[in-house]
Design an enzyme around this catalytic site. Structure first.
Site, PDB file in Angstrom:
ATOM      1  N   TRP A 358       0.734  -1.074   0.095  1.00 24.11           N
ATOM      2  CA  TRP A 358       0.099  -0.030   0.024  1.00 24.11           C
ATOM      3  C   TRP A 358       0.828   1.302  -0.108  1.00 24.11           C
ATOM      4  CZ3 TRP A 358      -0.637   3.442   4.623  1.00 24.11           C
ATOM      5  CH2 TRP A 358       0.102   3.134   5.217  1.00 24.11           C
ATOM      6  N   ASP A 359       1.928   1.157   0.329  1.00 19.01           N
ATOM      7  CA  ASP A 359       3.078   2.244   0.204  1.00 19.01           C
ATOM      8  C   ASP A 359       2.993   2.982  -1.085  1.00 19.01           C
ATOM      9  OD1 ASP A 359       3.774   0.211   2.009  1.00 19.01           O
ATOM     10  OD2 ASP A 359       6.021   0.854   2.035  1.00 19.01           O
ATOM     11  N   GLU A 485       0.791  -1.753  12.343  1.00 16.17           N
ATOM     12  CA  GLU A 485       1.097  -3.270  12.421  1.00 16.17           C
ATOM     13  C   GLU A 485       1.191  -3.674  13.714  1.00 16.17           C
ATOM     14  OE1 GLU A 485       3.918  -3.683   9.636  1.00 16.17           O
ATOM     15  OE2 GLU A 485       2.704  -2.624   7.907  1.00 16.17           O
ATOM     16  N   LYS A 589       3.477   1.308  16.094  1.00 19.75           N
ATOM     17  CA  LYS A 589       4.749   1.293  15.128  1.00 19.75           C
ATOM     18  C   LYS A 589       5.055   2.403  14.415  1.00 19.75           C
ATOM     19  CE  LYS A 589       6.759  -1.911  11.756  1.00 19.75           C
ATOM     20  NZ  LYS A 589       6.457  -3.264  11.055  1.00 19.75           N
ATOM     21  N   GLN A 590       3.869   2.749  13.596  1.00 15.51           N
ATOM     22  CA  GLN A 590       4.081   3.947  12.619  1.00 15.51           C
ATOM     23  C   GLN A 590       2.545   4.700  12.646  1.00 15.51           C
ATOM     24  OE1 GLN A 590       4.274   0.788  10.039  1.00 15.51           O
ATOM     25  NE2 GLN A 590       2.913   1.705   8.438  1.00 15.51           N
TER      26      GLN A 590
END
Length: 785
Positions: A358-359, A485, A589-590
């Site tokens: 998906w990046d 995630e 995480k992000q």
């Protein structure tokens, strides 16, 4: 810090460090989106990771499971290192040129961001004392999709020399083992089976196919040679190897000059004869204009690209170099991909098996949409081409519409870990958002009709099938994994719900704009109404006590992570703690909810953004390179411009400074894109909600001036941001936008300047988890008064 001199238009290596070859091979990679050549030394050895890649050329391999389950993908896909045509072996009076032996007097490599070439200058003495100069230039053509070319020059320095140059094609070359799993190693070790070879004059060709994926590959080389003395040459070939040898005796100052043309072609359908003829024709096309023609065309392409895409940063030369490096590699990754994907590593390494995530739609395509829209369109065409596979996956999962894969090369799901793979349904809405953004930015109605409508309809059907209305009529999407995630299988992830909402609304809008086309896909008024109803009733969890949105249902009630007692060497956490422990705690995480505030900022008030950013920044550990750029964007919006600048530095230098110690696996395309996003969407404050372009520009103290360009409906909008004011100009036509909320119309020849209000953050600057604050680069600046 960087080991490269800071220059505005180049990345220069002034000495050779064998221990960092993996990183420099990635940094010096050349690509056109179809062919990718890692920046290996011309002589082939030593190396960190050999790499020659063709977009979407892969081999299938088994996916191992300790326990199988229904719907688990059975086959993985891994990008292959194909036939290597970069190799030039040099012997000087029978001594092989090898930088590990003899004496290396000078060694410099330059990635020229305006010329699109990698130049290398070497001065070396053999163990016997023979001193030579070697100069090489390589390019992967941005004009001729199937072609790469090399210039190789050798010159004795102080005494006559017998010079032998061997130019090679090598298939199935030995590379480091990609996996400890013997089944994977067996599948990928020597994955190419020979189908033919020939050699004639200075030309040679190798034909191969893969065993499981049934792809056919052809590689051909041809040469031109110049020297002031007679040169003997001959060419030979075997199944996995071809070599053209040049031999001559040179006096000091005399130079042997070899031009090598290299062409690749591959197909899953065309015959061996067709591939043979394709690559032979590509070489003939390259020779038509010759080396000088290829160099000139390369510069012309890049001049046009930089004219509409350049970002100028005054006051920070490191960031200036980094953002141009980033834009160069993003351009390379998709320039001639032509309905093939842009992988997470582009074509710079085998990291993530060469998979697309998906990046691409959430980071890379937004940049290309405004800087190189043709490439963004081609990337979305690839998603459309894989739509039938996504429909098959949805049916397998008992869902309607299309379920696009979490990670793939060809279009089939390749993730063996379903909580992070299958459950990451937001990829479908990310694709839909990229379609909407592209159409709004370009006005490409034909693309919307031919490709966009079907993508939006099938992804909307997924959300209507996956989600449900509760007894109060509220629409929920349960059991999914958002961008974070470390928080898998959660209910009502805000990012997922807001992106699904946009997907549903956009599908309804496009179906109503093109009713005849929509009816071809079975869309009726009742289905459109169901999409609008679900979108209007999407649930966004909110903690009224804390005054913040919950990343997903009940997230703010989870146990806090003990950051104070987490050693810095235990990051990234996923390598030191079990996932089940991460999943049940408040550790991010992000950027997840913060990412939602970037791409769906129209769904939040300024006060909500400030409180949310503060809360989640204190819990985000940035164990992913995707995070820092988004945190930079939102830190700038809520008034923490200096913190945003620190986050920009982390995003910009992931690969140039090898911050995560894994650049040798390939460049981080999303983080490269994040450099542009942090600057343009962060300090330029650029947003595009509902097709309305707006800017909230504001510079940090450590930046003097910012200039960037955006392509909007074919016009180039140029924005200059300084301390205190911003100026908007357009090359032709007119562009309507908002500046800090005020409507502005910009017409060609009439730039518009508007003041920038002072920031007034409504929350104090957040404190990041212990040891996870972004690095601050200090410098003295003179801020204009």
């Amino acid at each position: 810090m960087s080991v490269f001199p800071v220059e505005p238009w180049a990345v220069r290596e002034t000495s050779l460090d064998i221990d960092t070859l993996g990183q420099t091979e990635s940094l010096f990679s050349l690509s056109n989106g179809h062919i990718g050549l890692r920046g290996n030394l011309d002589e082939g050895e030593p190396f960190g990771l050999p790499g020659t890649y063709l977009n979407s050329f892969f081999e299938e391999r088994p996916l191992p499971y300790a326990e199988a389950g229904y719907g688990f993908p059975e086959e993985g896909q891994t990008i292959l290192n194909v036939t290597n045509g970069k190799v030039f072996r040099l012997l000087v009076d029978d001594e092989p040129f090898d930088v590990r032996y003899g004496k290396l007097h000078a060694h410099e490599r330059v990635l020229d961001l305006r010329a699109g070439t990698l130049l290398r200058d070497v001065e070396w003495s053999s163990p016997a004392g023979q001193r030579i100069k070697v100069r090489t230039v390589r390019l992967v053509s941005l004009e001729q999709r199937s072609v790469a070319a090399f210039l190789y020059e050798v010159e004795p320095v102080d005494q006559p020399a017998r010079v032998i140059v061997q130019s090679e094609l090598v298939a199935n070359e030995d590379v480091p083992t990609p996996s400890k799993d013997p089944r994977v190693a067996a599948a990928l070790g020597h994955a190419l089976t020979a189908e033919g070879h020939y050699a004639h004059d200075l030309n040679a060709q190798l034909l191969h196919r893969t065993n499981a994926s049934a792809l056919r590959l052809g590689a051909e080389m041809d040469h031109e040679v110049e020297a002031p003395v007679p040169v003997r040459s001959h060419t030979e070939s075997t199944e996995d190897w071809a070599r053209t040898t040049f031999a001559c005796e040179l006096q000091p100052g005399q130079r042997l000059r070899i031009v090598k043309y290299l062409a690749y072609g591959w197909s899953s359908q065309r015959s061996r004869q067709a591939i043979r003829d394709q690559v032979h024709g590509a070489v003939a096309g390259a020779r038509l204009g010759g080396w000088d023609g290829l160099v000139k065309a390369q510069r012309t392409y890049l001049d046009q690209f930089w004219a509409q895409a350049d970002v100028e940063v005054e006051g920070d030369a490191e960031i200036q170099q980094a953002v141009r490096f980033a834009l160069f590699h993003l351009m390379q990754a998709g320039a001639r991909a032509e309905a093939r994907p842009i992988a997470a590593k582009g074509l710079t390494g085998r990291g993530y098996d060469g998979h697309v995530f998906w990046d691409t739609e959430s980071f890379v395509l937004p940049v290309l949409t405004y800087t190189h829209p043709q490439v963004a369109r081609d990337g979305l065409r690839w998603r459309h081409d894989t739509l039938d596979l996504a429909r098959d996956r949805a049916r397998q999962l008992g869902l309607k519409g299309a379920t696009f894969p979490w990670r793939t090369i060809r279009g089939q799901e390749c993730s063996a870990y379903w909580p992070a793979g299958t459950a990451g349904f937001h990829v479908n809405a990310d694709i839909a958002a990229a379609v909407v953004r592209y159409v709004q930015a370009t006005g490409d109605v034909q693309f919307e009709i031919d490709h966009g409508l079907e993508l939006l309809v099938e992804t909307a059907r997924l959300w209507r099938s996956l989600g449900h209305h509760d007894r109060h009529g509220v629409f929920h999407i349960d059991g999914v994994t958002g961008p974070d995630e470390y928080s898998a299988i959660a209910d009502d992830n805000v990012y997922t719900n807001l992106m699904a909402q946009l997907n549903l609304r956009s599908a309804a809008d496009v179906a109503e704009r093109h009713p005849d086309r929509a009816r071809e896909f079975g869309v009726d008024d009742e289905e459109i109404s169901s999409w609008r109803d679900a979108a209007a009733r999407v649930h966004l969890p909110y903690d009224h006590e804390l005054g913040v949105h919950q990343q997903s249902a009940n997230f703010t009630l989870h146990q806090e992570w003990d950051f104070a007692n987490t050693p810095k060497e235990h990051y990234p956490l996923l390598l030191h703690y079990p996932y089940f422990d991460l999943y049940r705690r408040q550790v991010v995480k992000q950027a997840d909810l913060v990412l939602a505030m970037h791409w769906r900022g129209d769904a939040f008030t300024p006060e909500e953004k400030a409180r949310n950013f503060h809360y989640y920044d204190e819990r985000t550990v940035r164990d992913s390179s995707l995070s820092a750029c988004t945190q930079a964007v939102m830190a700038a919006e809520v008034g923490h411009t200096e913190l945003a600048y620190d986050y920009l530095g982390e995003a910009a230098f992931v690969d140039l400074y090898d911050l995560q110690h894994n650049a040798g696996d390939g460049l981080h395309m999303a983080s490269l894109a994040g450099t542009w996003l942090a600057i343009v969407a962060g300090f330029g404050g650029m947003r595009d909600y509902g097709g309305e372009l707006s800017f909230l520009p504001r510079l940090p103290a450590r930046m003097n001036r910012l200039r960037f360009a955006l392509t909007i409906h074919g016009d180039v909008l140029r924005v200059t941001v300084e301390h205190g004011h911003a100026t908007y100009a357009v090359d032709q036509g007119e562009v309507r936008l908002r500046h800090h909320g005020d409507e502005v119309t910009v017409r060609a020849g009439t730039p518009v300047t508007r003041p920038i209000p002072e920031p007034h953050p409504s929350t104090p600057a957040p404190l990041q988890p212990r040891g996870r604050a972004p690095h601050r680069r200090e410098r003295e600046v003179q801020v204009p008064g």
